[in-house]
Design a protein around this motif. Structure first.
Motif, mmCIF file in Angstrom:
data_model
loop_
_atom_site.group_PDB
_atom_site.id
_atom_site.type_symbol
_atom_site.label_atom_id
_atom_site.label_comp_id
_atom_site.label_asym_id
_atom_site.label_seq_id
_atom_site.Cartn_x
_atom_site.Cartn_y
_atom_site.Cartn_z
ATOM 1 N N ARG A 3 2.467 0.275 4.309
ATOM 2 C CA ARG A 3 1.672 1.135 3.933
ATOM 3 C C ARG A 3 1.749 0.812 2.936
ATOM 4 O O ARG A 3 1.793 0.847 2.252
ATOM 5 C CB ARG A 3 1.860 2.834 4.774
ATOM 6 N N MET A 5 1.281 4.400 -0.643
ATOM 7 C CA MET A 5 1.425 6.442 -0.624
ATOM 8 C C MET A 5 1.103 6.432 -2.423
ATOM 9 O O MET A 5 1.941 6.287 -3.082
ATOM 10 C CB MET A 5 1.843 7.097 0.298
ATOM 11 N N SER A 7 0.713 8.732 -5.607
ATOM 12 C CA SER A 7 1.351 10.321 -5.929
ATOM 13 C C SER A 7 0.782 10.476 -7.712
ATOM 14 O O SER A 7 1.363 9.098 -8.452
ATOM 15 C CB SER A 7 2.854 11.104 -5.420
ATOM 16 N N CYS A 22 3.650 4.625 -6.599
ATOM 17 C CA CYS A 22 2.877 3.864 -5.132
ATOM 18 C C CYS A 22 3.894 3.944 -4.561
ATOM 19 O O CYS A 22 5.162 2.734 -5.260
ATOM 20 C CB CYS A 22 1.508 3.266 -5.847
ATOM 21 N N VAL A 92 -10.641 8.848 -8.569
ATOM 22 C CA VAL A 92 -9.065 8.882 -7.223
ATOM 23 C C VAL A 92 -8.671 7.265 -7.540
ATOM 24 O O VAL A 92 -9.617 6.756 -7.461
ATOM 25 C CB VAL A 92 -9.827 8.963 -5.845
ATOM 26 N N TYR A 94 -6.353 4.588 -6.762
ATOM 27 C CA TYR A 94 -5.589 3.731 -5.188
ATOM 28 C C TYR A 94 -4.617 2.802 -5.753
ATOM 29 O O TYR A 94 -4.652 2.137 -7.302
ATOM 30 C CB TYR A 94 -6.996 3.622 -4.069
ATOM 31 N N TRP A 105 -6.056 0.942 2.970
ATOM 32 C CA TRP A 105 -6.437 1.843 1.576
ATOM 33 C C TRP A 105 -5.328 3.434 1.854
ATOM 34 O O TRP A 105 -5.921 3.894 2.905
ATOM 35 C CB TRP A 105 -7.672 1.831 1.230
ATOM 36 N N GLY A 106 -4.774 3.547 0.905
ATOM 37 C CA GLY A 106 -4.113 5.027 1.385
ATOM 38 C C GLY A 106 -5.004 6.205 0.975
ATOM 39 O O GLY A 106 -6.381 5.429 0.688
ATOM 40 N N GLN A 107 -4.699 6.686 0.685
ATOM 41 C CA GLN A 107 -5.585 8.933 0.369
ATOM 42 C C GLN A 107 -6.406 8.614 -1.162
ATOM 43 O O GLN A 107 -6.777 9.321 -1.025
ATOM 44 C CB GLN A 107 -5.259 9.616 1.271
ATOM 45 N N GLY A 108 -4.776 7.316 -2.097
ATOM 46 C CA GLY A 108 -5.002 7.582 -3.086
ATOM 47 C C GLY A 108 -4.758 9.017 -3.525
ATOM 48 O O GLY A 108 -4.267 9.683 -3.149
ATOM 49 N N THR A 109 -4.718 8.957 -4.703
ATOM 50 C CA THR A 109 -5.060 10.767 -5.889
ATOM 51 C C THR A 109 -4.744 10.592 -6.585
ATOM 52 O O THR A 109 -6.244 10.051 -7.421
ATOM 53 C CB THR A 109 -2.757 10.073 -6.715
ATOM 54 N N GLN A 110 -6.058 12.196 -6.915
ATOM 55 C CA GLN A 110 -7.085 12.654 -7.700
ATOM 56 C C GLN A 110 -6.563 12.612 -8.692
ATOM 57 O O GLN A 110 -5.521 13.140 -9.451
ATOM 58 C CB GLN A 110 -8.096 14.097 -6.697
#
Length: 115
Positions: A3, A5, A7, A22, A92, A94, A105-110
């Motif tokens: 994975r 992730m 932030s 990441c 966003v 990634y 793909w992760g959830q990304g960070t806005q």
């Protein structure tokens, strides 16, 4: 589990700075070219920065001179230092390998940049 992730995103005023991080699984980070991608609202996801294992980097014209990609190969962490942020950097963000074909793909960070 393989994975990535992301932030570190947030709301910042134009001209401000942020550092994105990441965390990636060793199995996909070790030896891989890694990239930061972003997807602005209503647009396609695009590659904005990439870094090969030994540290050579390349950037999209839109972020060149303002963003810096780096990696810590001992900790399996990818970074993106963003300075002189503009409202058009709102997206966003990634991380993934480059090309992005080894991990979901992760959830990304806005990241939101206000004028």
């Amino acid at each position: 589990q393989v994975r990535v992730m992301e932030s570190g995103g947030g709301l910042v005023q134009a001209g401000g700075s942020l550092r994105l991080s990441c965390e990636a699984s060793r199995t996909i980070f070790s030896g891989s070219t890694m990239g930061w991608y972003r997807q602005p609202p209503g647009e396609q996801r695009e590659l904005i920065a990439r870094i090969i294992w030994r540290g050579d980097t390349s950037y999209a014209e839109s972020v060149k001179g303002r963003f810096t990609i780096s990696r810590d190969n001992a900790k399996n962490i990818l970074y993106l230092d963003m300075t002189s942020l503009k409202p058009e950097d709102t997206a966003v963000y990634y991380c993934n390998t480059n090309p992005p074909n080894r991990v979901a793909w992760g959830q990304g960070t806005q990241v939101t940049v206000s004028a």
